[in-house]
Design a protein around this motif. Structure first.
Motif, PDB file in Angstrom:
ATOM      1  N   UNK A 130      38.346  46.806 -19.393  1.00 21.22           N
ATOM      2  CA  UNK A 130      37.029  47.110 -18.822  1.00 21.22           C
ATOM      3  C   UNK A 130      35.902  47.097 -19.860  1.00 21.22           C
ATOM      4  N   UNK A 131      36.141  46.426 -20.970  1.00 21.46           N
ATOM      5  CA  UNK A 131      35.094  46.159 -21.958  1.00 21.46           C
ATOM      6  C   UNK A 131      35.033  44.650 -22.148  1.00 21.46           C
ATOM      7  N   UNK A 132      33.861  44.112 -22.495  1.00 20.39           N
ATOM      8  CA  UNK A 132      33.790  42.662 -22.719  1.00 20.39           C
ATOM      9  C   UNK A 132      34.632  42.241 -23.919  1.00 20.39           C
ATOM     10  N   UNK A 133      34.916  40.950 -23.990  1.00 20.15           N
ATOM     11  CA  UNK A 133      35.718  40.421 -25.096  1.00 20.15           C
ATOM     12  C   UNK A 133      35.082  40.691 -26.452  1.00 20.15           C
ATOM     13  N   UNK A 134      33.781  40.861 -26.499  1.00 19.53           N
ATOM     14  CA  UNK A 134      33.109  41.129 -27.779  1.00 19.53           C
ATOM     15  C   UNK A 134      33.501  42.488 -28.364  1.00 19.53           C
ATOM     16  N   UNK A 167      40.804  56.416 -34.274  1.00 18.44           N
ATOM     17  CA  UNK A 167      39.632  56.969 -34.936  1.00 18.44           C
ATOM     18  C   UNK A 167      38.412  56.075 -34.740  1.00 18.44           C
ATOM     19  N   UNK A 168      38.469  55.156 -33.793  1.00 18.96           N
ATOM     20  CA  UNK A 168      37.345  54.237 -33.581  1.00 18.96           C
ATOM     21  C   UNK A 168      36.206  54.907 -32.839  1.00 18.96           C
ATOM     22  N   UNK A 169      36.452  56.063 -32.222  1.00 17.13           N
ATOM     23  CA  UNK A 169      35.401  56.766 -31.508  1.00 17.13           C
ATOM     24  C   UNK A 169      35.225  56.258 -30.095  1.00 17.13           C
ATOM     25  N   UNK A 170      34.403  56.924 -29.345  1.00 17.26           N
ATOM     26  CA  UNK A 170      34.138  56.543 -27.961  1.00 17.26           C
ATOM     27  C   UNK A 170      33.148  55.398 -27.911  1.00 17.26           C
ATOM     28  N   UNK A 171      33.256  54.611 -26.881  1.00 21.73           N
ATOM     29  CA  UNK A 171      32.307  53.521 -26.656  1.00 21.73           C
ATOM     30  C   UNK A 171      31.363  53.931 -25.575  1.00 21.73           C
ATOM     31  N   UNK A 215      25.822  43.548 -20.023  1.00 17.88           N
ATOM     32  CA  UNK A 215      25.023  42.329 -20.141  1.00 17.88           C
ATOM     33  C   UNK A 215      25.868  41.180 -20.707  1.00 17.88           C
ATOM     34  N   UNK A 216      27.104  41.128 -20.256  1.00 15.11           N
ATOM     35  CA  UNK A 216      28.055  40.132 -20.750  1.00 15.11           C
ATOM     36  C   UNK A 216      29.123  39.940 -19.681  1.00 15.11           C
ATOM     37  N   UNK A 217      29.531  38.690 -19.432  1.00 14.61           N
ATOM     38  CA  UNK A 217      30.588  38.437 -18.458  1.00 14.61           C
ATOM     39  C   UNK A 217      31.871  39.076 -18.948  1.00 14.61           C
ATOM     40  N   UNK A 218      32.578  39.697 -18.042  1.00 20.64           N
ATOM     41  CA  UNK A 218      33.762  40.471 -18.373  1.00 20.64           C
ATOM     42  C   UNK A 218      35.014  39.592 -18.333  1.00 20.64           C
ATOM     43  N   UNK A 219      36.127  40.144 -18.773  1.00 21.12           N
ATOM     44  CA  UNK A 219      37.412  39.457 -18.767  1.00 21.12           C
ATOM     45  C   UNK A 219      38.093  39.730 -17.421  1.00 21.12           C
ATOM     46  N   UNK A 220      38.301  38.692 -16.635  1.00 20.36           N
ATOM     47  CA  UNK A 220      38.842  38.842 -15.281  1.00 20.36           C
ATOM     48  C   UNK A 220      40.181  39.563 -15.249  1.00 20.36           C
ATOM     49  N   UNK A 221      40.995  39.390 -16.274  1.00 26.70           N
ATOM     50  CA  UNK A 221      42.326  39.996 -16.269  1.00 26.70           C
ATOM     51  C   UNK A 221      42.272  41.513 -16.146  1.00 26.70           C
TER      52      UNK A 221
END
Length: 147
Positions: free
Chosen positions: A57-61, A143-147, A99-105
């Motif tokens: 549920x996050x873009x590929x970026x 430890x990457x933190x919340x998005x 603001x980016x097309x998402x990954x359909x999978x």
């Protein structure tokens, strides 16, 4: 539905009326009350004891390299693109959010017919949820933190 059409058009998508012209079919989101917003990832590739992961549920970026020791599962080949993607409405809502097309999978919906259930069972996901690599809950040892 009209607001979803507006969002698609705002991002240069084309809304069609005939199914044979469509690349995506948008299915209304299921409302699940007790569902937590856990974050999962799937492994895309591995290199030098690191794993490239894609967060659901996050873009590929938003893909990132994590130590393999923190990731469950091994990379699997990407899912072949179907003639028609059947995805949750959240696919369009998240398009607007990021603001980016998402990954359909991440948003794929399994059909109710027996053939699709058989396909899901072959992929190892009897409930039809798509898993292309290992998944793990985000936040544990992260430890990457919340998005």
């Amino acid at each position: 539905q009209s607001s979803l059409k507006t969002l698609v058009q705002r991002h240069n998508g084309i809304v069609v009326l005939r199914a044979d012209q469509a690349t995506h079919e948008i299915i209304p989101d299921e409302v699940k009350e007790d569902e937590e917003e856990d974050e999962y990832c799937r492994t895309i590739s591995e290199q030098d004891k690191m794993a490239l992961v894609h967060w659901w549920y996050y873009p590929d970026s938003y893909r990132e390299w994590k130590p393999q020791s923190e990731i469950q599962g091994t990379p699997e080949p990407p899912m072949p693109a179907p003639v028609l993607w059947k995805v949750q409405a959240r696919f369009i809502k998240d398009l607007e959010k990021y603001n980016e097309w998402m990954n359909e999978e991440d948003y794929i919906i399994a059909a109710d017919d027996d053939d699709d259930e058989d396909d899901a069972a072959e992929r190892g996901d009897a409930d039809g949820a798509q898993e292309v690599g290992g998944k793990r809950r985000r936040g544990e040892d992260d430890d990457a933190g919340e998005r």
